[in-house]
Every structure is written in C-alpha cells, then in structure tokens.
Design a protein around this motif. Sequence first.
Motif, mmCIF file in Angstrom:
data_model
loop_
_atom_site.group_PDB
_atom_site.id
_atom_site.type_symbol
_atom_site.label_atom_id
_atom_site.label_comp_id
_atom_site.label_asym_id
_atom_site.label_seq_id
_atom_site.Cartn_x
_atom_site.Cartn_y
_atom_site.Cartn_z
ATOM 1 N N ASN A 106 15.557 3.459 -3.540
ATOM 2 C CA ASN A 106 16.306 4.711 -3.636
ATOM 3 C C ASN A 106 15.632 5.697 -4.575
ATOM 4 O O ASN A 106 15.755 6.911 -4.396
ATOM 5 C CB ASN A 106 17.738 4.450 -4.092
ATOM 6 N N LYS A 107 14.921 5.205 -5.577
ATOM 7 C CA LYS A 107 14.201 6.093 -6.493
ATOM 8 C C LYS A 107 12.876 6.550 -5.906
ATOM 9 O O LYS A 107 12.423 7.656 -6.160
ATOM 10 C CB LYS A 107 13.943 5.383 -7.822
ATOM 11 N N GLY B 62 0.810 -1.219 0.000
ATOM 12 C CA GLY B 62 0.000 0.000 0.000
ATOM 13 C C GLY B 62 0.840 1.263 0.000
ATOM 14 O O GLY B 62 0.546 2.215 -0.728
ATOM 15 N N ASN B 63 1.900 1.275 0.777
ATOM 16 C CA ASN B 63 2.753 2.460 0.831
ATOM 17 C C ASN B 63 3.558 2.650 -0.451
ATOM 18 O O ASN B 63 3.773 3.782 -0.884
ATOM 19 C CB ASN B 63 3.675 2.399 2.037
ATOM 20 N N LEU B 64 3.994 1.564 -1.064
ATOM 21 C CA LEU B 64 4.720 1.683 -2.328
ATOM 22 C C LEU B 64 3.807 2.214 -3.427
ATOM 23 O O LEU B 64 4.223 3.056 -4.235
ATOM 24 C CB LEU B 64 5.323 0.340 -2.729
ATOM 25 N N VAL B 65 2.577 1.746 -3.470
ATOM 26 C CA VAL B 65 1.622 2.239 -4.470
ATOM 27 C C VAL B 65 1.306 3.712 -4.199
ATOM 28 O O VAL B 65 1.231 4.519 -5.124
ATOM 29 C CB VAL B 65 0.334 1.388 -4.460
ATOM 30 N N LYS B 66 1.156 4.070 -2.934
ATOM 31 C CA LYS B 66 0.846 5.449 -2.557
ATOM 32 C C LYS B 66 1.957 6.417 -2.985
ATOM 33 O O LYS B 66 1.693 7.545 -3.371
ATOM 34 C CB LYS B 66 0.667 5.539 -1.040
ATOM 35 N N VAL B 67 3.197 5.946 -2.933
ATOM 36 C CA VAL B 67 4.333 6.791 -3.303
ATOM 37 C C VAL B 67 4.486 6.907 -4.814
ATOM 38 O O VAL B 67 5.114 7.825 -5.304
ATOM 39 C CB VAL B 67 5.621 6.255 -2.654
ATOM 40 N N GLY B 68 3.897 5.968 -5.570
ATOM 41 C CA GLY B 68 3.934 6.115 -7.018
ATOM 42 C C GLY B 68 4.414 4.915 -7.810
ATOM 43 O O GLY B 68 4.595 5.002 -9.021
ATOM 44 N N MET B 69 4.632 3.801 -7.178
ATOM 45 C CA MET B 69 5.087 2.609 -7.883
ATOM 46 C C MET B 69 3.884 1.899 -8.513
ATOM 47 O O MET B 69 2.791 1.926 -7.944
ATOM 48 C CB MET B 69 5.796 1.676 -6.901
#
Length: 71
Positions: free
Chosen positions: A47-48, A15-22
Amino acid sequence: MYFWKQWKKIKTKYGNLVKVGMNNNKAWQYANTRKSYWRTSNSSILNKILTNKYLENIGFVSISETYLLKY
C-alpha cells in the motif's frame, strides 16, 4: 492484487519492488512470501509502494476520481 498476481515469478516481483523504491533486503523477503495474492495486496508495504499517485503516473485512471468528475 492485480500487479502482484501479474508479477508471477519471484525474480520479477523482486525487480519491480526494487524499481519502485524498496530496499533490496525487504524486496527479497517480500518477493518470497508464501501468503496469498489477496493477503499480500492488503499489506502495508504494498500500500505504501503502489500508491494511487504511482498508478496515475504510469497511466492508470482512478475510477473514483472519474466518477466524482462526472457527478
């Protein structure tokens, strides 16, 4: 590493990775990794995604910038 370790569950990591833009597929693959926290934190994807600019936007202060401003 702090963020990755704090997001203990796979669902939270995803959920947090999707929220950040992945994108969804990569986020799910990455959230399910069995690699250690330290190894994952040094990966190119994190890192990105978790850049200094992002950390600054959520309220963290850079230690190196604080040091440079003082001296």
